[in-house]
Write a protein that holds these residues in place. Sequence first.
Motif, PDB file in Angstrom:
ATOM      1  N   VAL A 228       4.548  -5.881   7.706  1.00 50.43           N
ATOM      2  CA  VAL A 228       4.029  -4.779   6.902  1.00 50.43           C
ATOM      3  C   VAL A 228       2.780  -4.243   7.580  1.00 50.43           C
ATOM      4  N   ALA A 229       2.456  -2.987   7.281  1.00 45.74           N
ATOM      5  CA  ALA A 229       1.203  -2.421   7.748  1.00 45.74           C
ATOM      6  C   ALA A 229       0.084  -2.781   6.764  1.00 45.74           C
ATOM      7  N   HIS A 230      -1.156  -2.600   7.191  1.00 48.50           N
ATOM      8  CA  HIS A 230      -2.297  -2.897   6.330  1.00 48.50           C
ATOM      9  C   HIS A 230      -3.346  -1.796   6.464  1.00 48.50           C
ATOM     10  N   ARG A 231      -3.884  -1.382   5.309  1.00 48.53           N
ATOM     11  CA  ARG A 231      -5.043  -0.504   5.288  1.00 48.53           C
ATOM     12  C   ARG A 231      -6.095  -1.114   4.367  1.00 48.53           C
ATOM     13  N   PRO A 232      -7.356  -1.140   4.797  1.00 48.22           N
ATOM     14  CA  PRO A 232      -8.404  -1.730   3.962  1.00 48.22           C
ATOM     15  C   PRO A 232      -8.533  -0.986   2.630  1.00 48.22           C
ATOM     16  N   TYR A 233      -8.691  -1.783   1.566  1.00 51.99           N
ATOM     17  CA  TYR A 233      -8.805  -1.195   0.223  1.00 51.99           C
ATOM     18  C   TYR A 233      -9.433  -2.212  -0.723  1.00 51.99           C
ATOM     19  N   ALA A 234     -10.305  -1.690  -1.583  1.00 50.27           N
ATOM     20  CA  ALA A 234     -10.834  -2.461  -2.708  1.00 50.27           C
ATOM     21  C   ALA A 234     -10.889  -1.531  -3.901  1.00 50.27           C
ATOM     22  N   LEU A 235     -10.746  -2.084  -5.106  1.00 49.73           N
ATOM     23  CA  LEU A 235     -10.808  -1.267  -6.314  1.00 49.73           C
ATOM     24  C   LEU A 235     -12.100  -0.462  -6.330  1.00 49.73           C
ATOM     25  N   GLY A 236     -11.962   0.832  -6.546  1.00 53.81           N
ATOM     26  CA  GLY A 236     -13.099   1.741  -6.488  1.00 53.81           C
ATOM     27  C   GLY A 236     -13.056   2.640  -5.273  1.00 53.81           C
ATOM     28  N   ASP A 237     -12.331   2.218  -4.226  1.00 60.50           N
ATOM     29  CA  ASP A 237     -12.182   3.042  -3.021  1.00 60.50           C
ATOM     30  C   ASP A 237     -11.258   4.223  -3.295  1.00 60.50           C
ATOM     31  N   ARG A 238     -11.386   5.237  -2.469  1.00 62.25           N
ATOM     32  CA  ARG A 238     -10.408   6.332  -2.408  1.00 62.25           C
ATOM     33  C   ARG A 238      -9.719   6.198  -1.046  1.00 62.25           C
ATOM     34  N   PRO A 239      -8.654   5.417  -0.973  1.00 64.11           N
ATOM     35  CA  PRO A 239      -8.058   5.090   0.323  1.00 64.11           C
ATOM     36  C   PRO A 239      -7.344   6.289   0.941  1.00 64.11           C
ATOM     37  N   ASP A 240      -7.157   6.193   2.238  1.00 63.95           N
ATOM     38  CA  ASP A 240      -6.359   7.174   2.960  1.00 63.95           C
ATOM     39  C   ASP A 240      -4.883   6.876   2.709  1.00 63.95           C
ATOM     40  N   LEU A 241      -4.224   7.746   1.945  1.00 58.06           N
ATOM     41  CA  LEU A 241      -2.819   7.542   1.600  1.00 58.06           C
ATOM     42  C   LEU A 241      -1.910   8.547   2.295  1.00 58.06           C
ATOM     43  N   SER A 242      -2.431   9.221   3.286  1.00 61.45           N
ATOM     44  CA  SER A 242      -1.620  10.184   4.019  1.00 61.45           C
ATOM     45  C   SER A 242      -0.430   9.475   4.655  1.00 61.45           C
ATOM     46  N   GLY A 243       0.707  10.148   4.654  1.00 62.71           N
ATOM     47  CA  GLY A 243       1.907   9.596   5.251  1.00 62.71           C
ATOM     48  C   GLY A 243       2.715   8.709   4.338  1.00 62.71           C
ATOM     49  N   HIS A 244       2.291   8.548   3.087  1.00 63.13           N
ATOM     50  CA  HIS A 244       3.020   7.706   2.143  1.00 63.13           C
ATOM     51  C   HIS A 244       3.682   8.559   1.063  1.00 63.13           C
ATOM     52  N   ASP A 245       4.922   8.204   0.758  1.00 64.27           N
ATOM     53  CA  ASP A 245       5.659   8.909  -0.287  1.00 64.27           C
ATOM     54  C   ASP A 245       5.350   8.348  -1.668  1.00 64.27           C
ATOM     55  N   ALA A 246       5.092   7.046  -1.746  1.00 64.56           N
ATOM     56  CA  ALA A 246       4.942   6.400  -3.048  1.00 64.56           C
ATOM     57  C   ALA A 246       3.855   5.339  -2.996  1.00 64.56           C
ATOM     58  N   VAL A 247       3.251   5.102  -4.163  1.00 57.20           N
ATOM     59  CA  VAL A 247       2.235   4.054  -4.322  1.00 57.20           C
ATOM     60  C   VAL A 247       2.584   3.254  -5.570  1.00 57.20           C
ATOM     61  N   ILE A 248       2.487   1.931  -5.461  1.00 47.12           N
ATOM     62  CA  ILE A 248       2.579   1.055  -6.634  1.00 47.12           C
ATOM     63  C   ILE A 248       1.244   0.333  -6.757  1.00 47.12           C
ATOM     64  N   HIS A 249       0.617   0.494  -7.922  1.00 49.68           N
ATOM     65  CA  HIS A 249      -0.744  -0.028  -8.118  1.00 49.68           C
ATOM     66  C   HIS A 249      -0.688  -1.288  -8.968  1.00 49.68           C
ATOM     67  N   CYS A 250      -0.890  -2.444  -8.323  1.00 51.40           N
ATOM     68  CA  CYS A 250      -0.877  -3.737  -9.012  1.00 51.40           C
ATOM     69  C   CYS A 250      -2.242  -4.409  -9.036  1.00 51.40           C
ATOM     70  N   ALA A 251      -3.152  -3.979  -8.187  1.00 52.69           N
ATOM     71  CA  ALA A 251      -4.436  -4.672  -8.059  1.00 52.69           C
ATOM     72  C   ALA A 251      -5.197  -4.647  -9.378  1.00 52.69           C
ATOM     73  N   PHE A 252      -5.814  -5.787  -9.712  1.00 51.20           N
ATOM     74  CA  PHE A 252      -6.578  -5.889 -10.947  1.00 51.20           C
ATOM     75  C   PHE A 252      -7.626  -6.980 -10.770  1.00 51.20           C
ATOM     76  N   ALA A 253      -8.883  -6.649 -11.052  1.00 56.50           N
ATOM     77  CA  ALA A 253      -9.977  -7.604 -10.899  1.00 56.50           C
ATOM     78  C   ALA A 253     -10.198  -8.342 -12.214  1.00 56.50           C
ATOM     79  N   HIS A 254     -10.221  -9.681 -12.153  1.00 53.39           N
ATOM     80  CA  HIS A 254     -10.396 -10.491 -13.356  1.00 53.39           C
ATOM     81  C   HIS A 254     -10.804 -11.896 -12.953  1.00 53.39           C
ATOM     82  N   LEU A 255     -11.282 -12.664 -13.921  1.00 56.34           N
ATOM     83  CA  LEU A 255     -11.573 -14.059 -13.648  1.00 56.34           C
ATOM     84  C   LEU A 255     -10.291 -14.788 -13.258  1.00 56.34           C
ATOM     85  N   PRO A 256     -10.369 -15.757 -12.371  1.00 55.01           N
ATOM     86  CA  PRO A 256      -9.159 -16.454 -11.923  1.00 55.01           C
ATOM     87  C   PRO A 256      -8.358 -17.017 -13.095  1.00 55.01           C
TER      88      PRO A 256
END
Length: 289
Positions: free
Chosen positions: A44-72
């Motif tokens: 898979v490819a990788h692009r740096p991202y953390a919640l709060g960022d506005r990532p570079d999503l150019s070249g992508h048809d779809a996004v699935i957003h699963c990331a969620f910050a919480h206590l372990p």
Amino acid sequence: MSLAITGATGLVGRFFVEEALSRGEDVTVLGRTPPAPGFFSAPVAHRPYALGDRPDLSGHDAVIHCAFAHLPGRYRGGEGDDPAGFTRANLDGSLALFEAAKAAGVTHLLFLSSRAVYGTYPPGTPMSEEMEPRPDTLYGQVKWQAEQALAALATTDFVTASLRATGVYGPPGPGQRHKWADLFDDFRAGRPVEPRRATEVHGADLADAARLIRSARPDCVTGQVFNLSDILLDRHDLLTLLARAEGLPTPPPPRSNAPVSAMRTDRMRALGWQPGGMDALRASLPALR
């Protein structure tokens, strides 16, 4: 198609990755660090991202957003003693991602939400998407607010959908422990196990639902929410399967008689969704062991 996924190395997110890879899609993992070599079944490819960022999503048809910050290990109550930081990361962070995706020309954005948005309905209430959410936790409130913000951005050119998932089970990724690992350890060791039953859906069935939504006519799905649930599973039945497989002498806990609010999945099934039921659980047991 090219798919970008946040939270891709989590217990749930990786199922979306593997489903897309199985169909030959190009997948980009959005995360702080690249996945370990061999974590997924194909590169898979990788692009740096953390919640709060506005990532570079150019070249992508779809996004699935699963990331969620919480206590372990905690979703409800996952804010700990920092509710403002929890909201800032998960709500404001999600909104930034949604807006970045639309600006980049992404055509489909799916958000992993939760049954927690239903909140305070009495136990035993069948829950459908037409019911008004009543979240009674900050986790549920944040998910509900993110759903609403995403739906407000929806068009037939920017297809959005929120997946209200129940508990998700399935084999973990390399180096991970699955959701029932501690329960299995307690049972094997003969420690007391409290009776409980809950609704569950296999991660592969969740990923299949995302595929069906992405392939549906845009006007049939955009801006909508979809309940995703499959089996009502009692710990008695789950641990009976484990005991038989491993020859364990410990009796399983008694069945629970507590009422459970199951989500109706008519909307998703109308798109052709057919989850695996108990057969999927039985087939997964060797990997879960």
